[in-house]
Every structure is written in C-alpha cells, then in structure tokens.
Design an enzyme around this catalytic site. Structure first.
Site, PDB file in Angstrom:
ATOM      1  CB  CYS A 113      -0.946   0.192   1.252  1.00 57.81           C
ATOM      2  SG  CYS A 113      -0.025   0.182   2.793  1.00 57.81           S
TER       3      CYS A 113
ATOM      4  CB  CYS B  33       4.737  -0.320   1.873  1.00 57.83           C
ATOM      5  SG  CYS B  33       3.567  -1.480   2.341  1.00 57.83           S
TER       6      CYS B  33
ATOM      7  CB  CYS C 173      48.251 -11.041 -16.765  1.00 55.90           C
ATOM      8  SG  CYS C 173      48.036  -9.206 -16.860  1.00 55.90           S
TER       9      CYS C 173
ATOM     10  CB  CYS D  94      43.504  -8.909 -18.454  1.00 49.42           C
ATOM     11  SG  CYS D  94      44.874  -8.897 -19.459  1.00 49.42           S
TER      12      CYS D  94
ATOM     13  CG  ASP E  88      19.646 -26.641  17.330  1.00 47.21           C
ATOM     14  OD1 ASP E  88      19.243 -26.360  18.288  1.00 47.21           O
ATOM     15  OD2 ASP E  88      19.092 -27.572  16.475  1.00 47.21           O
TER      16      ASP E  88
ATOM     17  CG  ASP F 165      17.203 -27.448  12.055  1.00 53.31           C
ATOM     18  OD1 ASP F 165      17.286 -26.108  11.538  1.00 53.31           O
ATOM     19  OD2 ASP F 165      16.129 -27.680  12.517  1.00 53.31           O
TER      20      ASP F 165
ATOM     21  CG  ASP G 203      19.019 -23.734  14.795  1.00 58.89           C
ATOM     22  OD1 ASP G 203      18.481 -23.581  15.702  1.00 58.89           O
ATOM     23  OD2 ASP G 203      18.970 -25.162  14.401  1.00 58.89           O
TER      24      ASP G 203
END
Length: 810
Positions: free
Chosen positions: A23, A26, A91, A94, A506, A705, A709
């Site tokens: 909207c 925002c 090289c 470049c 964890d 996992d 997390d």
C-alpha cells in the site's frame, strides 16, 4: 537494484525496483527510511511503479547501503545475476581492468572477474545496464565475452583453445630452435658445438624470427595496445616491450651488416623468439593446470543420470533425464542411478548417497522416504514419484553452490588485486632505470648490454602468478571440500572459517538424531514381555504424538506383531487410554497413574534416574495394575562425541544451545563431552546468545539444521547447516555439511586452514619471485631467455601448488 546513474557534483541518482509493497503506507515508510540515511539528499518512492528514485553522495553512502536499508525495513529490491565467459585475458591486470569497467556501468551492483576460471559474475539491476551493455563493455576493453548459456560448451571451448595453443607452440618452437642452436654455439665455452653456417646468417635469423614476433606474437601486441588505449597496463605490455626491443635492435644491426659479410654481431633474434616460445609453453601448462582445478564441477556434472524409465499412459518408457517432469512415476532398477529427486512409492532398497554426503555406508529406503538424483540404487527395485527436476535437484543445487564458491573472491585476494594494479608501471619504470644506469653509468656506451638487462627485467616480471595465487586455491579447496560433503557458499566463507574459535551447536537434529527412540523397557514381574509390548504398541499406534511413534517403532523393531485395538482415547497432558484384546491399558505420566489410583512406588526412584539422564519416562498399566515403565529419548549421533573431542583438540570452545530444560540439556551435553550449555533458549534468543559471544571478541561458528536456527546462523561469523543436501539447508547458511555428521565441522575448519595456508604460500612465492628476480635481472645476472623461462615457471608452480589441495585427506 536498478540504476540509471546521472553524474552531478558530489551526487548520483539511482532508480531501484522494490518488491513487497502492499500500500501507499509502505512507500512512505521506505521513503522516510531512505531520507534518514547520511548522504541521501532526496528519495521518492512510487508505489504504482514499485520504484524508488534516490539522489545520494557516493562518498557517504553506496547503492549496497541503500538496498540494505530497504531490506531492513522489510522489503526487497530486484536484482539479477549473470555469469559471463571471458576470453583473451592474459594476466591478473586484465581481470582487474574488466572488473573495474563492469563496475562502472549503471545498475551494476558488483562485478567479480575470476582470472583462473575466465569468468565474470555480475549482480545488476534489470532496469540498469543490459546484458548486451556488459558484453559490449568487455569488448571495448579488448576482450571477448558471452553468457554461460552461450558458452555451455566451455569444456569443448577450452579443449579447442588448448589445441590451438599447442599448434602455435609447435610452430614457434620449430622456428626458434635454429636461433637457440646458433646462440648456444656462440658462447666461448660451447664453441665445440657444431652450428650450420646458415644458422649464423643474420638474414636467415630475421626470416625465422619475424613470423614468431608478429604472427605468433600478435596476441601480445593486440593485448598491449588495448590495455594502453584504456589507460592501463598488463603482462602483454611487458612482453611486447621486451621482445620488440630485442627484435628491432637486432633488425637495426642486420641492416647495418649489409655489405660487411658479418655473422651474428650481438644479434638478439633468439631472445625475442625463445621468449615468446617459453611464454606460450607456460601458458599451455597454465591452461592444462587450470582445467584440472575445475575437475570438481566436471565430476559432479558427470554423476548425473542420462536416462530415466518412466510410466506414462500405463507403459514403461525410457526418456532422457531432461524430459522427466515433476509428478512422473519413475522406475529404478538395482544398480541404476536415480535420475531425479523424488519420493519412494513402492519397494525397499539400500541407496549409495556418498556423492551427496561423502558417507560411504548405503542408506535404507522404504515407502515415503526421499531419494536424490545421481545417487546409486544398490539392491532393490524402487518405484518413485519425481518431485524435483532440472535445476531444482539436490545435485544441481550443489553444482550451483560450488560454481559460485569457485567464482567468488576471498577478501585476501584484495592484496593481490591492489599489487597487480600498480605492478606493470613499476616494472616498466625499473626496466627503463636499469637501461639508463647500465648505459650511462655502469657500462658506459654499451647499448646492447644495457638493452639486455632492461629486456630481462621486463620479461621476468609477470603479474600472472600473483593473479592466480588466490583463485586457483579457492577453486581447488572448495572443489575438494565438496567431494568431502562440505559446501562453502563462497570464497569469503572458506577464508572466514579458519578464524573460528567458538563453536555453538544446536541440540536437536545436530548433536542428537532429532528423532526420539525407545531406549529403556522395564517389565514388572508376572507379565510376559512380548505380549505386553504387543498390547502397548497397539494402543500407541493410534496416537500421533512423536513419543508414541518412537514406542511403536521400537516395539516393531523387536519383531513383535501388533494386534488391533478396540477403543482409544487421548488424554491431553496425561497420556492415552485404550482397549486391546479386551484389556484396558493406561500409558502416560505419573499424573495419569495417580488419576486412576494405580500405585507406582516400586519404580519412582528408577524413573527419576532416567529423567536425570535426559530421557522421558512413561508408565503403562493393564487392568488397573502397573505393568511396565518405558523411556524414550532423542539420542546423540554416533559421531557427535568424536567430533566434539576433535574440536576441543583444535583449541575451540564448544557450546551447546537448546530450548530444552536444563536437566535434559546437561544430560545430552555430558554424553557428547560438552561442558558449556545454554538451555531453555527460544529460537529468537539463539541469535542474541551468538551476539553476546561476538561482543566478547569471539569468532563464532553456529551449527544448526538450517531452518529453525536461521537467525542464529545468519548472525554467526560462520553459519553451518547440517542437512541432507536440500535447497533449504543449502540456502540457510554459509557452509552446508551434507553428511549430517558433526565431524564435518572440524573438517570444514581444517579445509579452510589448509586452503588459507596454500593461498599464503602462493602469494609469498609470487611476491618473493618478483622481489628477488627483478633485481637479479637488473644487475645483469639473468639472460633474457632464462628470465622468460623463470616467468613461465612461476605461474605454473603457483597453479600446481594450489592443486595439492585436491589430494587432501581429512
């Protein structure tokens, strides 16, 4: 990000495409946020067009900071990424020039050019510079560019280039050999070597040297001209200057010899020709070695199945794997590769997933299990439904991550980039100074001698070794890590991992298996175990609780058949009540037993002991009498204790973090050998705990996992996701440990340490080679042809040293 950049005094204007606005409020929020940034003079957001127009001072704020602000406010910016195959680079200078040119284009957020891979990765705005603008810019700088899609035969292209280089080298060597022969025979200590009279003729030497200088050596002139035209210098400038000085001075002496009947009066044709030949030889070795350094990608691509057997309209049809669509029913016979990712519908088999996880033990697959494309079906026929195809498969995701990692730049490469940018002008200055000092001071009037020293300086100095030092090690290190089941998302993460001094683990699914198991059974006297367990399993089969599933699975694993139940009732917070074979069963907590007045005094102490060990203990009663006590726990992985021990031996502090209660957490940590525990931490609190460690000066690796997390993984200096190669796990962290084995953590850190050590070795020798070689050449202890050989060897040695990483065993 989208950009159309207008230059004004101390200000630029950019237009960014914004996503996520719902909207006008925002738009106002973004506008207000951008206007608050230091350096932004004006920002306006158009909600209808979903665009932000910003005028800003580039010395105070950059486009990346503008984008970050928009993202912090909860919105997004539209960005696209393209990979270009670059041709014609000789090289590191470049690569630096192309990178600088691309970064100046409007809308380009970041361009990274990899000299070793001969690629450019460009993040840009779809409303800024177009793909054609980028290709045109590269071509303006004197190089060739095409998209990866256009260059999908990159392997074939590399082979063609190598064949072309071999042909040029052969011709150059054949033409240079008589010149080298004549040079060797010219020294007093080699005067015994017979040299054909023709080889000593300056006009014959001119005829041999000219095609080498201007036909075979044409790319050096072209490259030097384009570099100088764009206001920079590269290796081509050094080679063109050095060989041209030798050739044209020899041509001058040749013309002077007309009518004097002289042979080889201080001619230097062999210097220019042999130098070009040696440089071509070095380039060929370099190309062959660089081809080997991307073997990891080729190996991964080669793992993919070529065909699939699918069921369509009731008929089995063999089709190419590209023709498989999501939802297809695929049949996989024993010994065949699984063509795409999917779910097992029928059949039981063991599947070798070592190409994904690095784990050599096959994994049993049953109905409902996930399988991944390119893994090997060992001993049973499987009927599966295709769920992910093409670029969505786990293997394709892995290939993408490895390609991005190999194409990215590690921060340490900035050192080499800075040096490469100023290297050639300094070398040209040293060469001129050497010539002047020798001609006017040390050996006054000896033009030929002064020229020789100057040529040697120009030729021995080469920024190639410096440019190859970092990217070849990153390519080899990240490729080898992928083979071991460790995916680094980029060179910066491969570099950062070696600095880690605190590892936060964890608990659930990381230290532990993440799935409860039936660990203890205590049967009361006068009860027959198998019959009682059959009743308990039958009653719990009706419950969807994870603990119930663990009990049923544990009982079934003992080979006990479960009868049907006549009645079932779940009692929330207490347990269940069921009727099996006419017997009334109660299974649950102490409170459930108290509620039905069932005495449990005989097992209370043992129950307390199990709970202190982090297990969940439950009681079972039959017809009003206590019959059994069962304990369920999320057990630690078999390798967790070993991995924790390895981390401690490396001098790292290991901390376990969990939302579980203190008692359970301590029990699990003790079993894994972890002393430091953070218990009862909510998911959103994990990131805060990581932040605390960082504020205390620690470099933190968070291992989780990859989903729950995510905030902590993003906050940590290095986030590692323990996963099975799914796109979610890969996307959520800096490093993905494919095996789901905590041994991947010390392996990843060791791989980082070894790669960084390799990069430092390369940088040291590349710099030392020039620091030592240039003065030696300047004081006259190095003949130009020997300087050329040393220059070629330096680049090859750097690449070969990087390739040692491909043989590392952890």
């Amino acid at each position: 990000m989208s950009t159309s950049t207008i230059h004004a005094e101390r200000s630029e204007q950019t237009t960014m495409q914004i996503t996520g606005m719902t909207c006008a409020a925002c738009a106002n929020r973004i506008e207000k946020g951008l206007n608050k940034l230091d350096g932004v003079s004006e920002a306006s957001v158009n909600f209808t067009m979903e665009q932000a127009s910003v005028r800003f001072d580039p010395s105070k704020v950059d486009i990346g900071r503008l984008e970050q602000k928009i993202e912090d406010l909860g919105y997004g910016t539209v960005k696209q990424t393209v990979e270009l195959q670059i041709g014609g680079m000789t090289c590191a200078a470049c690569a630096a020039r192309i990178e600088k040119g691309l970064n100046k284009l409007p809308g380009v957020q970041r361009a990274t050019v990899n000299f070793a891979l001969e690629t450019a990765r460009v993040d840009y705005s779809p409303t800024g510079a177009t793909l054609q603008d980028m290709i045109r810019k590269v071509e303006q700088l004197g190089y060739k560019a095409k998209t990866k899609e256009q260059a999908n035969d990159a392997g074939a292209h590399r082979e063609r280039e190598i064949r072309k280089q071999k042909r040029k080298l052969t011709v150059s060597a054949v033409l240079s050999l008589p010149l080298l022969w004549a040079m060797v025979g010219h020294f007093s200590f080699t005067s015994w070597i017979w040299v054909p009279e023709l080889f000593m003729n300056p006009w014959f030497q001119l005829a041999l040297a000219t095609p080498v200088q201007f036909a075979i050596g044409k790319p050096f002139y072209t490259g030097a001209y384009k570099a100088l035209r764009n206001g920079s210098a590269n290796m081509d400038v050094l080679v063109a200057l050095g060989t041209s000085a030798a050739y044209f001075y020899s041509l001058y002496l040749t013309i002077r010899s007309i009518g004097q009947h002289m042979h080889q009066v201080d001619m230097y044709y062999e210097t220019s020709s042999v130098l070009i030949t040696l440089i071509l030889l070095g380039k060929l070795f370099e190309a062959l070695a660089k081809g080997r350094s991307s073997e990891a990608i080729k190996t991964l691509i080669g793992l993919q199945a070529k065909t699939a057997l699918v069921v369509r309209d009731g008929t089995e049809v063999s089709i190419t794997v590209e023709e498989v669509i999501a939802g297809d029913i695929v049949l996989v016979k024993p010994g065949e590769k699984i063509p795409v990712d999917g779910e097992v519908l029928e059949g039981v088999s063991a599947v070798d997933e070592s190409m994904l996880t690095g784990e050599s033990i096959p994994v049993d697959k049953h109905t409902g299990d996930s399988v991944f494309g390119a893994t090997l079906n060992k001993n049973g026929a499987l009927r599966m439904r295709a769920t992910k195809i093409g670029k969505e498969t786990a293997l394709s995701q892995i290939i993408k991550v490895v390609e991005e990692a190999q194409g990215s730049k590690a921060p340490i490469q900035r050192i080499a980039d800075v040096i490469s940018g100023i290297f050639v002008p300094i070398v040209v200055g040293v060469a001129v100074l050497a010539f002047l000092l020798w001609y006017f001071a040390f050996d006054s009037g000896d033009f030929a001698g002064a020229l020789e020293k100057s040529i040697a300086v120009l030729v021995i100095a080469c920024p190639c070794a410096l440019g190859l030092a970092t990217p070849t090690s990153i390519m080899a290190g990240s490729g080898r890590a992928a083979e071991l089941g460790i995916l680094f998302k980029g060179g910066e993460h491969l570099e950062a991992a070696h600095r880690v001094d605190a590892v936060v683990l964890d608990k659930t699914g990381t230290v532990t298996k993440g799935k409860p198991e039936l660990t203890d059974i205590r049967i009361e006297p006068d009860w027959e175990e198998s019959q009682l367990l059959a009743w308990i399993g039958s009653a719990e089969r009706n419950s969807e609780h994870p603990l119930a599933e663990a009990i049923v699975s544990g009982i079934r694993n003992r080979g006990i058949d479960l009868p049907g139940s006549e009645a079932f009732e779940a009692i929330p917070g207490f347990g269940i009540k069921a009727t099996v074979d006419g017997n009334e069963l109660l299974i649950g907590t102490r409170k459930l037993m108290d509620r039905y007045d069932i005495p449990i005094g005989t097992v209370v102490s043992e129950m307390n002991l199990l709970e202190e060990q982090g297990k969940t203990a439950m009681l079972a009663a039959v017809n009003g009498r206590l019959a059994a006590m069962l304990a369920v726990a999320d057990t630690i992985k078999e390798t967790s204790k070993e991995a924790v021990s390895r981390l401690k031996e490396m001098g790292l502090e290991v901390i376990m973090i969990t939302g579980d209660n203190e008692r359970t957490a301590r029990a699990i940590a003790s079993e894994a050998g972890i002393e430091h525990v953070l218990a009862e931490v909510l998911p959103e609190g994990k990131a805060a705990e990581v932040k605390k460690l960082q504020e205390a000066g620690r470099k933190v690796a968070m291992i989780g996992d990859g989903i729950n997390d995510a905030p902590a993984l993003a906050t940590a200096d290095t986030g590692m996701a323990v996963g099975t190669g799914t796109d979610v796990a890969i996307a959520s962290a800096d490093v993905t440990l494919m095996r789901g084995d905590l041994n991947g953590i010390p392996d990843a850190i060791l791989m980082s340490k070894k790669t960084m050590a390799n990069i430092k070795q390369n940088l040291f020798w590349a710099l030392a080679y020039n620091i030592i070689g240039i003065p030696i050449a300047a004081i006259g202890f190095l003949a130009p042809w020997l300087a050329g050989a040393a220059m070629a060897l330096s680049s090859v040695s750097v690449v070969l040293n990087a390739l040692r990483l491909q043989r590392i065993k952890l």
